[in-house]
Design a protein around this motif. Structure first.
Motif, PDB file in Angstrom:
ATOM      1  N   LEU A 298      45.038  -1.491  30.512  1.00  0.00           N
ATOM      2  CA  LEU A 298      44.038  -1.552  29.264  1.00  0.00           C
ATOM      3  C   LEU A 298      43.981  -3.010  28.655  1.00  0.00           C
ATOM      4  O   LEU A 298      43.106  -3.300  28.365  1.00  0.00           O
ATOM      5  N   TYR A 299      45.178  -3.457  28.817  1.00  0.00           N
ATOM      6  CA  TYR A 299      45.203  -4.637  28.188  1.00  0.00           C
ATOM      7  C   TYR A 299      44.646  -5.979  29.227  1.00  0.00           C
ATOM      8  O   TYR A 299      44.172  -6.869  28.789  1.00  0.00           O
TER       9      TYR A 299
ATOM     10  N   GLU B  16      49.623   2.101  32.642  1.00  0.00           N
ATOM     11  CA  GLU B  16      48.161   2.317  31.877  1.00  0.00           C
ATOM     12  C   GLU B  16      48.036   1.300  31.001  1.00  0.00           C
ATOM     13  O   GLU B  16      46.949   0.879  30.890  1.00  0.00           O
TER      14      GLU B  16
ATOM     15  N   ASP C  75      41.991  -5.395  31.086  1.00  0.00           N
ATOM     16  CA  ASP C  75      40.494  -5.302  30.644  1.00  0.00           C
ATOM     17  C   ASP C  75      40.263  -6.009  29.518  1.00  0.00           C
ATOM     18  O   ASP C  75      39.334  -6.532  29.605  1.00  0.00           O
TER      19      ASP C  75
END
Length: 197
Positions: A184-185, A180, A187
Motif C-alpha cells: 500500500l505504501y 500488505e 503504491d
C-alpha cells in the motif's frame, strides 16, 4: 573504573542498553534515572558506570547505533538498477527495518532535543547520510525520465517521514499484514513521484 574479573559485561552491557532503550521510549529520557535503569537490569546503580560514563552517552550510543545499523542495512541490500526498482526496494526496506525497532525509532526522533550539541550534530549527520541515499535514487529517477520530482531533498525527507510514521499505528496482530502495508505504501510513494505517462 575497571571491571572486576569474572564480570559478565558481554551480558550486562547489552541488557543495560535494552533496558535504557525501553525505558526512554516508555517514559522519556528526562524522566529515567540511572538508578531506574540499574533497577531494571538488576544491578546496583554504580555498576552502570562500568558500561557507560553517563546517561547522555548511553542515549547517544543508542541513537548512533540505530542510525549506523539503518545505513549499513540499506547499503547491504541497495539495488543498482533502475531508479523505480531502487525506490520500491528502499520503501520496503525502510518499513521492514523500522517496524522491527519501534522503540529505537521513537527514541531517535523524540529525544534529539536531549542530545548535547556535539552529539546532535553527529546524529543529524547520519540522518542526512540516509536521506541522501534516497535523494540520489530520486535524482536518478528524474535523470532516467521516470520520476517527476521538483525538489529531491525535500521529497526524500517527506517520504522518509511518511514511511517512519507507520510505527505510530501498525500492529502485527492488526487487520493488515506488514507485506500488505508495504505494498500500500509503495503504491502511494510511486504515485507521488512517478512521471505521468
Amino acid at each position: 573504573m575497571a571491571r572486576t574479573q569474572g564480570s559478565h559485561s558481554d551480558i550486562t552491557g547489552p541488557r543495560v542498553r535494552e533496558a535504557a532503550l525501553r525505558l526512554f521510549a516508555q517514559h522519556g529520557y528526562a524522566a529515567v534515572s540511572m538508578r531506574k535503569i540499574a533497577g531494571e537490569v538488576g544491578v546496583q546503580a554504580g555498576a552502570l558506570y562500568n558500561y557507560t560514563p553517563d546517561k547522555q552517552t548511553l542515549l547517544f550510543d543508542l541513537m548512533r547505533t540505530h542510525m549506523e545499523d539503518l545505513l549499513a542495512g540499506w547499503d547491504g541490500v541497495a539495488p543498482t538498477g533502475a531508479a523505480l526498482d531502487a525506490l520500491e526496494a528502499f520503501t520496503r526496506f525502510h518499513i521492514r527495518f523500522n517496524t522491527r525497532r519501534a522503540d529505537a525509532v521513537f527514541v531517535s526522533y523524540m529525544e534529539l532535543r536531549n542530545l548535547t550539541p556535539e552529539n546532535f550534530d553527529i546524529i543529524e549527520g547520519l540522518r542526512r547520510d540516509y536521506e541522501t541515499r534516497l535523494e540520489a535514487i530520486l535524482r536518478r529517477g528524474v535523470a532516467e525520465g521516470r520520476l517527476a520530482v521538483a525538489e529531491p531533498r525535500i521529497t526524500a525527507m517527506a517520504l522518509i517521514a511518511m514511511l517512519t510514521g507507520i510505527n505510530t499505528w501498525f500492529r502485527a496482530q492488526g487487520r493488515l499484514s506488514l507485506s500488505e502495508v508495504e505494498t500500500l505504501y509503495w503504491d502511494m510513494v510511486r504515485r507521488a513521484v512517478a512521471r505521468e505517462a
